[in-house]
Design an enzyme around this catalytic site. Structure first.
Site, PDB file in Angstrom:
ATOM      1  N   ASP A   1       0.246 -14.151  -1.687  1.00 24.53           N
ATOM      2  CA  ASP A   1       0.498 -14.890  -2.923  1.00 24.53           C
ATOM      3  C   ASP A   1       0.684 -13.924  -4.081  1.00 24.53           C
ATOM      4  O   ASP A   1       0.396 -12.729  -3.975  1.00 24.53           O
ATOM      5  CB  ASP A   1      -0.655 -15.872  -3.190  1.00 24.53           C
ATOM      6  CG  ASP A   1      -1.987 -15.159  -3.303  1.00 24.53           C
ATOM      7  OD1 ASP A   1      -2.174 -14.393  -4.252  1.00 24.53           O
ATOM      8  OD2 ASP A   1      -2.861 -15.349  -2.412  1.00 24.53           O
TER       9      ASP A   1
ATOM     10  N   GLU B   1      13.405   5.768  24.285  1.00 21.17           N
ATOM     11  CA  GLU B   1      12.873   4.928  23.200  1.00 21.17           C
ATOM     12  C   GLU B   1      12.497   5.781  21.983  1.00 21.17           C
ATOM     13  O   GLU B   1      12.730   5.397  20.838  1.00 21.17           O
ATOM     14  CB  GLU B   1      11.648   4.152  23.691  1.00 21.17           C
ATOM     15  CG  GLU B   1      12.007   3.008  24.625  1.00 21.17           C
ATOM     16  CD  GLU B   1      10.783   2.358  25.256  1.00 21.17           C
ATOM     17  OE1 GLU B   1      10.758   1.119  25.347  1.00 21.17           O
ATOM     18  OE2 GLU B   1       9.855   3.099  25.668  1.00 21.17           O
TER      19      GLU B   1
END
Ligand code: GLA
Length: 746
Positions: free
Chosen positions: A535, A615
């Site tokens: 928030d 990777e």
């Protein structure tokens, strides 16, 4: 002048670049809300025709003259209670004799340069020196209550902030029962409410629903803004899309229990209001005292949801978040949580750090488990000293090892909590929230410290400040892993127990304020079991928040989409984690995971030692690419390229630099089809008159059924905006596409 008072019409009008907001001092001093919408001049009072509506009461002094004038049917700037308006009240207060109100009337107003501030609460500031403040004071003299409505207008940003200060001007004590920060009456139109609900690991799922006849109410009673609902919502026209149509945003700058209400009344008028959760709330206001309600950020756009989101993004980045990191490049981090959980020691962490450094990572974050006797989530919260079994010699040798590798060091803390099995609880059992004579509820085996008590707030400050003074720490992940229950404080008298929830939130803000002021060099990331406290209150202090404990990129598409209606990408903590994903078991391509994490504060949450050489090479490439893109990702404008309710097989978004010179388009295929429709995207935000070069088009880990046709290298902006692009056909599990465009200088 963005605030104009017209003495003849008795109107007060706030203008931003694209919007106007008007109130009018009406009969008997009622403050009417006459307009909020696309920028326009004039007196909008006459829009609101008086009509005699049965069962809607008329103020006594008006009854003779205008039988049809009722506070129940007029748009009000701040609704009181027990005063002729049967719709949702914004403010309720009771006097010592039990009389309830208020019935609010205009007293005075003042227009002044600059931005107001609030006591003990986070609020927007005014870095550009453009804000103007309007203060309008309303009063109920017989109750002895004054309500000061505060507005700050940020003209160039299309944001109007609102706040409310309540003052006891009488001789007796008042009890506040409801203090909404803002109430917005929209008398005409058909509106949908777009809000963001969810649960742990599934936060901010967007839901768009017509405002019904009656009241819709959402919020939190958890003393956290919560995973379940967010203190941000949008009211938009029934036909509003991402790129066209009216929409209003309402965002509370508050992290505690809140409520947000949308009510459609008998006449079709809609009232949107939001503020501190009123259930269980009360606040004692003695004569001369005042109470500040949290700030609300309002935005109106006539040109769709993307424009509204962009206004909030820019505003939060520049005018709300005070951290020096808000506008700065953030380090690419690797967090050990999903790599080791509680099972680590110094050698393991240093091995991860070494591998991470070789991949290009800049910050190593040590998550939960480094303190007390913590080997699972059942003990030691509160004992913020080092677990020497895991880390012999303490944190210093580990931090030195990490720093010798050239990495920065970050640490996880959860300082608002205490485990029953901890030295802190044994010495201060009374610091944990509990009701007298009852066993408190446990959640994740932990209790919550009573932050309403200044000595507890001081202890939390000193504990975290002590760590930051003692160790060379660059980053703090501040976690909060349960909701508050058993609200009661022995430190408060019986009549003030209704203040406890809000006082806990104020206590948290006081600690955050002190820490961020004392340690501005530390990058703080908020977290609450993922995004349970995502928030604007947290963002006023911490520039980023871990968005969700669900790191599955396909789930994240929805979670991050929901989050970004209000909050900027720079605020969204997003990491590449292992596949299969630990939360869902889904397998996804490594580059798709990175593409999704780039729509946020980019990092990793896996054990690099378990990666193949191939990777690792890919990750090095991802980090190099992210570094190049970081300024665009941080400062650019976000466009959602899909509508919420499209029945589509992909999610796509675009970021465009403010000068429209550069753009990045990202797409993830979520549902491969046997005989798919063409993947066609119309781009947004580009300069139609310019030419753009397709600098890079990468299709990640897709099985391509046929070699893709070459796309042209040069496009006109207009062609990309109005005709669009068709992307190569992709197959397989969750492939992604990223393409980069740059304006060509002619
Ligand atoms: C919360 C956080 C996670 C991790 C754990 C540690 O769930 O969201 O990222 O830090 O706590 O216990």
């Amino acid at each position: 002048m963005s605030i104009v008072y017209d003495a003849a019409a008795r109107t007060l009008t706030l203008h931003t670049r694209e919007s106007s907001y008007q109130m009018q001092i009406g009969p008997l001093g009622y403050l009417l809300h006459t307009y909020y919408g696309r920028r326009a001049e004039g007196n909008f009072g006459p829009l609101h025709l008086r009509k005699d509506v049965g069962f809607s009461p008329v103020p006594h002094a008006l009854a003779e003259e205008t039988r049809g004038w009722s506070p129940d049917t007029m748009p009000l700037e701040l609704s009181g209670a027990n005063a002729g308006d049967f719709r949702t009240p914004a403010v309720c207060a009771a006097a010592e004799d039990g009389q309830r109100g208020p019935d609010l009337r205009y007293v005075r107003h003042e227009i002044r340069p600059g931005k107001y501030s609030l006591n003990g609460l986070p609020a927007a500031f005014d870095p550009g020196g453009e804000a103007e403040t309007l203060s309008v004071t309303l009063a109920d003299e017989s109750l002895g209550l004054e309500a000061e409505l505060l507005y700050a207008v940020y003209e160039s940003r299309d944001i109007v902030t609102r706040a409310l200060r309540l003052r006891n001007t009488g001789k007796g004590t008042l009890t506040l029962e409801k203090t909404a920060s803002c109430c917005l009456d929209l008398p005409f139109g058909d509106w949908d409410l777009l809000h963001f609900h969810g649960r742990h690991a599934m936060e901010r799922q967007p839901e768009r629903t017509p405002v019904m006849n009656g009241a819709m109410r959402l919020g939190s009673r958890r003393v956290a803004s919560s995973h379940q609902h967010n203190p941000f919502a949008i009211l938009c026209g029934r036909h509003t899309t991402e790129d066209a149509g009216d929409c209003y945003g309402l965002m509370l700058v508050y992290s505690g229990s809140f409520e947000l209400e949308a009510e459609q009344d008998q006449m079709g008028s809609v009232r949107l209001s939001a503020g501190i959760q009123s259930e269980g709330f009360s606040w004692t206001l003695r004569p001369g005292e005042s109470f500040d309600a949290p700030e609300a950020l309002l935005c109106f756009r006539h040109d769709g949801l993307n424009a509204l989101s962009q206004c909030y993004h820019r505003f939060l980045r520049r005018c709300l978040c005070r951290s020096p990191f808000s506008g700065a490049l953030r380090p690419v981090l690797l967090n050990n949580w999903e790599a080791t959980y509680f099972d680590f020691n110094r050698d393991k962490i240093l091995a991860i750090a070494r591998e991470a450094r070789d991949l290009g990572v800049e910050l190593l974050v040590l998550d939960d488990g480094w303190f007390g006797r913590r080997s699972d989530d059942r003990s030691s919260l509160g004992d913020w000293f080092v677990n020497e079994e895991k880390l012999p010699g303490g944190l210093e040798p580990l931090i030195r090892g990490v720093k010798d590798l050239g990495l920065r060091f970050g640490l996880w803390v959860e300082p608002e909590m205490v485990s029953e099995d901890s030295a802190l609880y044994r010495s201060h059992p009374d610091w944990a929230l509990a009701l007298p004579g009852r066993e408190p509820f446990l959640s994740r085996s932990q209790l919550v410290l009573d932050l309403s008590r200044p000595e507890v707030a001081d202890w939390i400050y000193e504990t975290v400040a002590g760590l930051l003074r003692r160790y060379d720490i660059d980053y703090i992940k501040w976690d909060f892993n349960r909701s508050l229950t058993d609200l009661y404080s022995p430190a408060l008298p019986p009549e003030r127990q209704g203040e406890q929830a809000h006082r806990c939130t104020l206590g948290l803000y006081s600690v955050m304020e002190r820490l961020t002021a004392a340690f501005p060099q530390v990058l703080f990331e908020g977290c609450a079991g993922g995004g349970g406290r995502f928030d604007a209150g947290i963002l006023a202090y911490f520039p980023q928040i871990w968005c969700s404990d669900d790191t599955d990129p396909i789930e994240r598409l929805t979670i991050q989409r929901g989050t970004c209606y209000g909050y900027p990408l720079s605020a969204v903590g997003a990491h590449v984690s292992a596949s299969p994903n630990h939360q869902t078991g889904r397998r996804t391509p490594l580059d798709t995971r990175a593409l999704v994490a780039m729509a946020g504060g980019f990092g990793y949450e896996l054990d690099p030692g378990k990666l193949s050489e191939e990777e690792k090479a890919r990750i090095r490439g991802q980090i190099r690419r992210f570094r190049k893109l970081a300024p665009l990702l941080r400062e650019g404008d976000l466009y959602r390229l899909t509508e919420l309710d499209d029945r589509r097989d992909y999610e796509a978004w675009q970021i465009v630099s403010e000068d429209r010179d550069e753009s990045l388009v990202s797409l993830v295929l979520t549902h491969p089809r046997a005989n798919p429709r063409p993947l066609h995207l119309r781009l947004k935000g580009l300069d139609p008159a310019a030419r753009y070069r397709l600098e890079r088009l990468e299709v990640f880990e897709a099985y391509l059924p046929e070699p893709p046709e070459e796309l042209p290298e040069l496009f006109s902006g207009a062609a990309l905006l109005y005709a669009g692009l068709t992307l190569p056909r992709m197959m397989g599990d969750y492939p992604g596409v990223q393409l980069q465009l740059r304006k060509v200088e002619d």
